[in-house]
Design a protein around this motif. Structure first.
Motif, short mmCIF file in Angstrom:
data_model
loop_
_atom_site.label_atom_id
_atom_site.label_comp_id
_atom_site.label_asym_id
_atom_site.label_seq_id
_atom_site.Cartn_x
_atom_site.Cartn_y
_atom_site.Cartn_z
N LEU A 136 0.86 -1.18 0.00
CA LEU A 136 0.00 0.00 0.00
C LEU A 136 0.90 1.23 0.00
O LEU A 136 1.88 1.29 0.74
CB LEU A 136 -0.90 0.00 1.23
CG LEU A 136 -1.83 -1.21 1.37
CD1 LEU A 136 -2.55 -1.17 2.70
CD2 LEU A 136 -2.84 -1.23 0.23
N LYS A 137 0.57 2.19 -0.80
CA LYS A 137 1.39 3.40 -0.92
C LYS A 137 0.68 4.56 -0.22
O LYS A 137 -0.51 4.78 -0.43
CB LYS A 137 1.62 3.75 -2.39
CG LYS A 137 2.53 4.92 -2.60
CD LYS A 137 2.77 5.15 -4.08
CE LYS A 137 3.63 6.39 -4.26
NZ LYS A 137 3.79 6.73 -5.66
N ILE A 138 1.45 5.26 0.62
CA ILE A 138 0.91 6.44 1.30
C ILE A 138 1.69 7.66 0.80
O ILE A 138 2.91 7.72 0.96
CB ILE A 138 1.06 6.33 2.83
CG1 ILE A 138 0.30 5.11 3.36
CG2 ILE A 138 0.57 7.60 3.50
CD1 ILE A 138 0.51 4.85 4.83
N ASP A 139 0.99 8.57 0.17
CA ASP A 139 1.61 9.82 -0.26
C ASP A 139 1.40 10.85 0.84
O ASP A 139 0.30 11.38 1.00
CB ASP A 139 1.00 10.32 -1.58
CG ASP A 139 1.35 9.42 -2.75
OD1 ASP A 139 2.52 9.00 -2.83
OD2 ASP A 139 0.47 9.14 -3.59
N ILE A 140 2.46 11.10 1.61
CA ILE A 140 2.37 12.08 2.69
C ILE A 140 2.41 13.46 2.07
O ILE A 140 3.36 13.82 1.36
CB ILE A 140 3.54 11.91 3.69
CG1 ILE A 140 3.62 10.47 4.20
CG2 ILE A 140 3.43 12.93 4.83
CD1 ILE A 140 2.47 10.04 5.05
N LYS A 141 1.39 14.23 2.33
CA LYS A 141 1.31 15.58 1.76
C LYS A 141 1.99 16.58 2.70
O LYS A 141 1.84 16.47 3.93
CB LYS A 141 -0.14 15.96 1.54
CG LYS A 141 -0.80 15.14 0.44
CD LYS A 141 -2.19 15.63 0.13
CE LYS A 141 -2.85 14.96 -1.02
NZ LYS A 141 -2.72 13.56 -1.20
N PRO A 142 2.74 17.52 2.15
CA PRO A 142 3.38 18.54 2.99
C PRO A 142 2.33 19.26 3.84
O PRO A 142 1.27 19.62 3.35
CB PRO A 142 4.01 19.50 1.98
CG PRO A 142 4.18 18.70 0.74
CD PRO A 142 3.03 17.72 0.73
N GLY A 143 2.65 19.43 5.10
CA GLY A 143 1.75 20.16 5.99
C GLY A 143 0.81 19.29 6.80
O GLY A 143 0.13 19.79 7.70
N TRP A 144 0.74 17.99 6.50
CA TRP A 144 -0.12 17.13 7.31
C TRP A 144 0.33 17.17 8.75
O TRP A 144 1.52 17.21 9.04
CB TRP A 144 -0.09 15.70 6.79
CG TRP A 144 -1.05 15.45 5.66
CD1 TRP A 144 -1.84 16.35 5.04
CD2 TRP A 144 -1.28 14.21 5.00
NE1 TRP A 144 -2.56 15.76 4.05
CE2 TRP A 144 -2.24 14.44 4.01
CE3 TRP A 144 -0.78 12.93 5.17
CZ2 TRP A 144 -2.71 13.43 3.18
CZ3 TRP A 144 -1.24 11.92 4.35
CH2 TRP A 144 -2.20 12.16 3.37
N GLU A 145 -0.62 17.16 9.66
CA GLU A 145 -0.33 17.33 11.07
C GLU A 145 -0.19 15.99 11.79
O GLU A 145 -0.66 14.96 11.32
CB GLU A 145 -1.43 18.15 11.74
CG GLU A 145 -1.51 19.57 11.21
CD GLU A 145 -2.55 20.40 11.92
OE1 GLU A 145 -2.64 20.29 13.15
OE2 GLU A 145 -3.24 21.16 11.24
N ASN A 146 0.43 16.07 12.96
CA ASN A 146 0.53 14.93 13.85
C ASN A 146 -0.88 14.41 14.14
O ASN A 146 -1.77 15.18 14.44
CB ASN A 146 1.21 15.39 15.15
CG ASN A 146 1.61 14.25 16.03
OD1 ASN A 146 2.09 13.23 15.55
ND2 ASN A 146 1.42 14.41 17.32
N GLY A 147 -1.07 13.11 14.02
CA GLY A 147 -2.39 12.53 14.30
C GLY A 147 -3.27 12.38 13.07
O GLY A 147 -4.37 11.82 13.16
N THR A 148 -2.82 12.85 11.90
CA THR A 148 -3.60 12.68 10.67
C THR A 148 -3.76 11.18 10.40
O THR A 148 -2.81 10.42 10.51
CB THR A 148 -2.90 13.37 9.48
OG1 THR A 148 -2.80 14.77 9.73
CG2 THR A 148 -3.65 13.14 8.18
#
Length: 157
Positions: free
Chosen positions: A19-31
């Motif tokens: 499974l691929k997770i694209d972490i987006k800039p600015g996502w916060e802790n707990g997303t």
């Protein structure tokens, strides 16, 4: 007549999937990132697989919502007369900031659009907040003390 008890055995089937997770800039802790139906099968239906993001502390910057905060040490003379700061941003760019105001205790300089990216507004960033730590000399000569008193008596408050 006694019947032997028969136990049903659950056979677990191992399925491998990437499974691929694209972490987006600015996502916060707990997303939370949810993959519906990718978890273990419970009562006939597969459960959701949920990942929760965690933030690691940064060596220089601290996050305050979407603002980035940095503590900058500054000499007393620079705090009173102004200076130029060279900072490396969180994304590796070099930033030169002119400090022209007199830096007092608790002074904070806000640099717009240099903070964390706002995930729901691509291309937009919050603020970089520079908090100053004024470094005072550990000792002064008698002449330096006299000069400072003279300067201070001429200053407007």
């Amino acid at each position: 007549m006694l019947c032997p008890q028969v136990k049903k055995r659950r056979v677990l089937k191992s399925v491998e999937e990437i499974l691929k997770i694209d972490i987006k800039p600015g996502w916060e802790n707990g997303t939370k990132i949810t993959f519906p139906g990718k978890g273990n099968k419970e009562q006939g239906a597969p459960a959701d697989l949920v990942f929760v993001l965690g933030e690691r502390p940064h060596a220089i910057f601290k996050r305050d919502r979407n603002d980035l905060v940095v503590i900058q040490k500054i000499l007393l003379a620079d705090a009173l007369t102004g200076t130029s700061l060279n900072l490396t941003t969180s994304d590796g760019r070099d930033l030169t900031i002119q400090v022209t105001d007199i830096v007092k205790s608790g002074y904070e300089l806000v640099v717009p659009n240099e903070g964390m990216p706002i995930s729901k507004k691509p291309g937009k960033k919050e603020n970089l907040r520079i908090k100053f730590d004024v470094i005072c000399p550990s000792r002064l000569t008698t002449q330096q003390k006299c000069d400072l008193r003279r300067i201070q008596s001429d200053a407007d408050y």
